[in-house]
Design a protein around this motif. Structure first.
Motif, short mmCIF file in Angstrom:
data_model
loop_
_atom_site.label_atom_id
_atom_site.label_comp_id
_atom_site.label_asym_id
_atom_site.label_seq_id
_atom_site.Cartn_x
_atom_site.Cartn_y
_atom_site.Cartn_z
N LEU A 22 66.10 7.83 -21.07
CA LEU A 22 65.97 9.27 -20.82
C LEU A 22 66.46 9.63 -19.43
O LEU A 22 67.10 10.67 -19.24
CB LEU A 22 64.51 9.70 -21.01
N LEU A 23 66.17 8.79 -18.46
CA LEU A 23 66.64 9.04 -17.09
C LEU A 23 68.17 8.96 -17.02
O LEU A 23 68.80 9.77 -16.36
CB LEU A 23 66.02 8.03 -16.13
N ALA A 24 68.75 8.00 -17.72
CA ALA A 24 70.21 7.85 -17.71
C ALA A 24 70.88 9.06 -18.36
O ALA A 24 71.99 9.44 -17.98
CB ALA A 24 70.61 6.57 -18.44
N ILE A 25 70.23 9.68 -19.31
CA ILE A 25 70.79 10.87 -19.96
C ILE A 25 70.55 12.10 -19.09
O ILE A 25 71.42 12.95 -18.95
CB ILE A 25 70.17 11.06 -21.36
N GLY A 26 69.38 12.21 -18.49
CA GLY A 26 69.01 13.42 -17.77
C GLY A 26 69.56 13.53 -16.37
O GLY A 26 69.79 14.64 -15.88
N TYR A 27 69.81 12.43 -15.69
CA TYR A 27 70.25 12.49 -14.29
C TYR A 27 71.61 13.16 -14.12
O TYR A 27 71.77 14.01 -13.23
CB TYR A 27 70.24 11.09 -13.68
N ASP A 49 74.70 18.08 -12.41
CA ASP A 49 75.54 19.23 -12.76
C ASP A 49 74.86 20.54 -12.39
O ASP A 49 75.50 21.47 -11.90
CB ASP A 49 75.88 19.23 -14.25
N GLN A 50 73.56 20.63 -12.63
CA GLN A 50 72.83 21.85 -12.29
C GLN A 50 72.79 22.07 -10.78
O GLN A 50 72.91 23.20 -10.31
CB GLN A 50 71.41 21.80 -12.87
N VAL A 51 72.63 21.00 -10.02
CA VAL A 51 72.64 21.11 -8.56
C VAL A 51 74.02 21.58 -8.10
O VAL A 51 74.14 22.45 -7.23
CB VAL A 51 72.26 19.76 -7.91
N ARG A 52 75.07 21.03 -8.69
CA ARG A 52 76.43 21.42 -8.33
C ARG A 52 76.67 22.90 -8.64
O ARG A 52 77.27 23.62 -7.85
CB ARG A 52 77.44 20.54 -9.09
N LYS A 53 76.19 23.35 -9.79
CA LYS A 53 76.35 24.77 -10.15
C LYS A 53 75.58 25.67 -9.19
O LYS A 53 76.07 26.75 -8.82
CB LYS A 53 75.86 25.01 -11.58
N ALA A 54 74.40 25.25 -8.78
CA ALA A 54 73.61 26.06 -7.84
C ALA A 54 74.31 26.17 -6.50
O ALA A 54 74.36 27.25 -5.89
CB ALA A 54 72.22 25.46 -7.67
N ARG A 55 74.88 25.08 -6.03
CA ARG A 55 75.59 25.12 -4.75
C ARG A 55 76.87 25.92 -4.85
O ARG A 55 77.27 26.60 -3.91
CB ARG A 55 75.86 23.70 -4.26
N ARG A 56 77.52 25.85 -6.00
CA ARG A 56 78.73 26.66 -6.20
C ARG A 56 78.37 28.14 -6.18
O ARG A 56 79.10 28.96 -5.62
CB ARG A 56 79.38 26.28 -7.53
N SER A 57 77.25 28.49 -6.78
CA SER A 57 76.78 29.87 -6.76
C SER A 57 76.47 30.31 -5.33
O SER A 57 76.76 31.45 -4.94
CB SER A 57 75.54 30.00 -7.64
N ASP A 58 75.90 29.42 -4.55
CA ASP A 58 75.60 29.70 -3.15
C ASP A 58 76.89 29.95 -2.37
O ASP A 58 76.97 30.89 -1.57
CB ASP A 58 74.83 28.54 -2.55
N ALA A 59 77.91 29.15 -2.62
CA ALA A 59 79.19 29.34 -1.94
C ALA A 59 79.84 30.66 -2.36
O ALA A 59 80.42 31.36 -1.53
CB ALA A 59 80.13 28.18 -2.26
N THR A 60 79.71 31.01 -3.63
CA THR A 60 80.27 32.28 -4.10
C THR A 60 79.59 33.45 -3.40
O THR A 60 80.26 34.41 -3.01
CB THR A 60 80.09 32.40 -5.63
N ALA A 61 78.29 33.37 -3.22
CA ALA A 61 77.56 34.45 -2.53
C ALA A 61 78.03 34.56 -1.08
O ALA A 61 78.21 35.68 -0.57
CB ALA A 61 76.06 34.19 -2.60
N ALA A 62 78.25 33.43 -0.42
CA ALA A 62 78.72 33.46 0.97
C ALA A 62 80.12 34.06 1.05
O ALA A 62 80.41 34.86 1.95
CB ALA A 62 78.71 32.06 1.56
#
Length: 86
Positions: free
Chosen positions: A28-33, A38-51
């Motif tokens: 489960l960890l190997a599937i979920g990590y 990807d979700q962390v990357r999307k959140a940071r990309r959204s942060d960069a877009t806002a900046a």
């Protein structure tokens, strides 16, 4: 002991049962990590877009005030992103 009395079975988990649980958790960890990353990357990309949108708004205000993007009256400096990554 009397003959015919029942001895209660031992309670607890066997080593095999515990190993099966550990293997299932690892799968489960190997599937979920990767999904988590990807979700962390999307959140940071959204942060960069806002900046970047903040910078674009500042440039538009500068152009509206002075009809040039590089006028001396425009504020200079960096804009911090909302989450602080950029």
């Amino acid at each position: 002991m009397r003959s015919g009395t029942l001895v209660p079975p031992a309670r607890g988990f066997t080593l095999i049962e515990l190993m099966v649980v550990v293997v299932i958790a690892a799968i489960l960890l190997a599937i979920g990590y990767p999904t988590y990353l990807d979700q962390v990357r999307k959140a940071r990309r959204s942060d960069a877009t806002a900046a970047l949108m903040q910078v674009a708004q500042r440039l538009e205000r500068c152009f509206t005030d002075s009809n040039a993007f590089d006028a001396g009256g425009c504020p200079s400096g960096t804009v911090a992103s909302p989450e602080g990554y950029y």
